[in-house]
Scaffold this active site. Structure first.
Site, mmCIF file in Angstrom:
data_model
loop_
_atom_site.group_PDB
_atom_site.id
_atom_site.type_symbol
_atom_site.label_atom_id
_atom_site.label_comp_id
_atom_site.label_asym_id
_atom_site.label_seq_id
_atom_site.Cartn_x
_atom_site.Cartn_y
_atom_site.Cartn_z
ATOM 1 N N HIS A 30 9.440 -3.539 3.344
ATOM 2 C CA HIS A 30 8.952 -3.789 1.981
ATOM 3 C C HIS A 30 10.124 -4.088 1.043
ATOM 4 O O HIS A 30 10.041 -4.970 0.197
ATOM 5 C CB HIS A 30 8.237 -2.551 1.434
ATOM 6 C CG HIS A 30 7.006 -2.155 2.170
ATOM 7 N ND1 HIS A 30 6.946 -1.057 2.984
ATOM 8 C CD2 HIS A 30 5.768 -2.720 2.216
ATOM 9 C CE1 HIS A 30 5.734 -0.934 3.482
ATOM 10 N NE2 HIS A 30 4.999 -1.934 3.045
ATOM 11 N N MET A 52 0.843 -1.198 0.000
ATOM 12 C CA MET A 52 0.000 0.000 0.000
ATOM 13 C C MET A 52 0.881 1.253 0.000
ATOM 14 O O MET A 52 0.427 2.349 0.331
ATOM 15 C CB MET A 52 -0.938 -0.004 1.206
ATOM 16 C CG MET A 52 -1.920 -1.181 1.143
ATOM 17 S SD MET A 52 -3.458 -0.897 2.014
ATOM 18 C CE MET A 52 -2.878 -0.648 3.674
ATOM 19 N N HIS A 59 9.163 1.088 3.364
ATOM 20 C CA HIS A 59 10.298 1.120 4.277
ATOM 21 C C HIS A 59 11.131 -0.126 4.017
ATOM 22 O O HIS A 59 10.797 -0.944 3.132
ATOM 23 C CB HIS A 59 9.822 1.194 5.738
ATOM 24 C CG HIS A 59 8.778 0.173 6.070
ATOM 25 N ND1 HIS A 59 9.054 -1.180 6.134
ATOM 26 C CD2 HIS A 59 7.451 0.300 6.324
ATOM 27 C CE1 HIS A 59 7.962 -1.836 6.437
ATOM 28 N NE2 HIS A 59 6.965 -0.969 6.544
ATOM 29 N N SER A 83 7.038 -0.467 10.162
ATOM 30 C CA SER A 83 5.660 -0.350 9.702
ATOM 31 C C SER A 83 5.462 1.036 9.117
ATOM 32 O O SER A 83 6.067 2.008 9.593
ATOM 33 C CB SER A 83 4.709 -0.556 10.894
ATOM 34 O OG SER A 83 3.435 -0.020 10.598
HETATM 35 O O1 PAF Z 1 -0.089 -5.790 3.471
HETATM 36 C C1 PAF Z 1 -0.546 -4.839 2.810
HETATM 37 O O2 PAF Z 1 0.110 -3.822 2.587
HETATM 38 C C2 PAF Z 1 -1.950 -4.949 2.228
HETATM 39 O O3 PAF Z 1 -2.808 -5.600 3.098
HETATM 40 C C3 PAF Z 1 -1.983 -5.606 0.831
HETATM 41 C C4 PAF Z 1 -1.551 -7.048 0.872
HETATM 42 C C5 PAF Z 1 -1.086 -4.826 -0.130
HETATM 43 C C6 PAF Z 1 -3.413 -5.567 0.274
HETATM 44 O O4 PAF Z 1 -3.885 -4.263 0.157
#
Ligand code: PAF
Length: 282
Positions: free
Chosen positions: A33, A26, A30, A181
């Site tokens: 990811h 989304m 950071h 997060s």
């Molecule tokens: O983990 C997330 O950022 C969200 O839940 C996802 C998997 C991208 C779905 O919107």
């Protein structure tokens, strides 16, 4: 790296790719990811990351409007990780009409996060299935930080026979072990210091279980009490079977201690896994 916003261009771009690894996000990226993108990079020739703040998984009272939107920074970070394509659809691209067909997730979606965020996993599962259908990856990488989400996505692909391999990425932590997060940026200086306690408390439960304590309910209650003594509002601390997320039983070997709690308005989640090698022999 290409930034693609519409579905037909994405499909045309990926048409001849034989191995696609996908990291759905989304945004507000950071190091957590980026570690998932690195896993994807090792596994496939083509790495697609999506950035889409999915309204369907936010309750009306939640922080959809405030969720960080940092597209330019996100794209810069993804390019540094050698992502091939970033898919950043507008809301009307992914939801051109009101989404009326929804994925009804497995019962495990109604516990833990689902108990405190009703409809959350229905929204997650629905957008993830749409993204899978659009990207059609061979590999998808999810982080263990969202442990229940990872579990449910595994069930989703298994139960719908979706031909994709799910790979789990380890949680990335700050120096004081706070799980990274997107929402951490909203913690005040004081709350940021206190935030590390969630991991400490979960780790303490883990150690107590490793030391032979199987009074899981007492351990959960005690952990929640410690958090509330330090100003947290605890949604849950729960000891669960690592693979089913059912409440842990004394004979379980693989377990996970999960927690969710609020510091002021910021809600944090975390988990620690544990394996009791010896319990089968006891
Ligand atoms: O983990 C997330 O950022 C969200 O839940 C996802 C998997 C991208 C779905 O919107």
């Amino acid at each position: 790296m290409e930034v693609v916003t519409d579905i037909s261009s994405l499909r045309a771009r990926l048409k001849h790719e034989s191995s696609v690894a996908f990291v759905p996000t989304m945004g507000g990226l950071h190091e957590g990811h980026l570690s998932l993108v690195r896993i994807a990079r090792e596994r496939a020739g083509c790495v697609v990351a999506s950035i889409f703040v999915n309204r369907l998984q936010f309750a009306p009272t939640e922080d959809f409007e405030q969720y960080p939107r940092t597209l330019a920074d996100d794209c810069r970070l993804l390019a540094q990780q050698d992502a091939t394509v970033v898919f950043t659809p507008a809301e009307r691209t992914l939801y051109p009409v009101r989404q009326e067909f929804m994925v009804e997730p497995a019962p495990a979606a109604n516990t833990l996060e689902g108990k405190f965020r009703p409809g959350f996993f229905q929204g997650v599962a629905t957008v993830v299935l749409k993204l899978f259908n659009i990207v059609q990856p061979q590999i998808v990488v999810f982080g263990k930080k969202d442990y229940q989400q990872l579990h449910l996505m595994r069930e989703l692909v298994k139960q719908f026979n979706y031909p994709v391999e799910i790979v789990a990425g380890e949680t990335v932590r700050a120096a004081d072990n706070l799980a990274l997060s997107s929402r951490n940026r909203y913690l005040s200086t004081e709350a940021r210091v206190e935030a590390a306690r969630l991991y400490q408390v979960l780790t303490q439960v883990k150690r107590q279980i490793e030391d032979g304590n199987t009074c899981f309910h007492d351990l959960e209650q005690n952990a929640a009490r410690i958090l509330s003594q330090h100003g947290w509002k605890t949604d849950y601390v729960a000891v669960r079977h690592a693979h089913t997320l059912a409440p842990a039983k004394t004979e379980d070997e693989d377990m996970v201690v999960l927690g969710a709690a609020r510091l002021g308005t910021i809600r944090l989640i975390d988990n620690v896994e544990l394996r009791r090698e010896s319990c089968a022999k006891e």
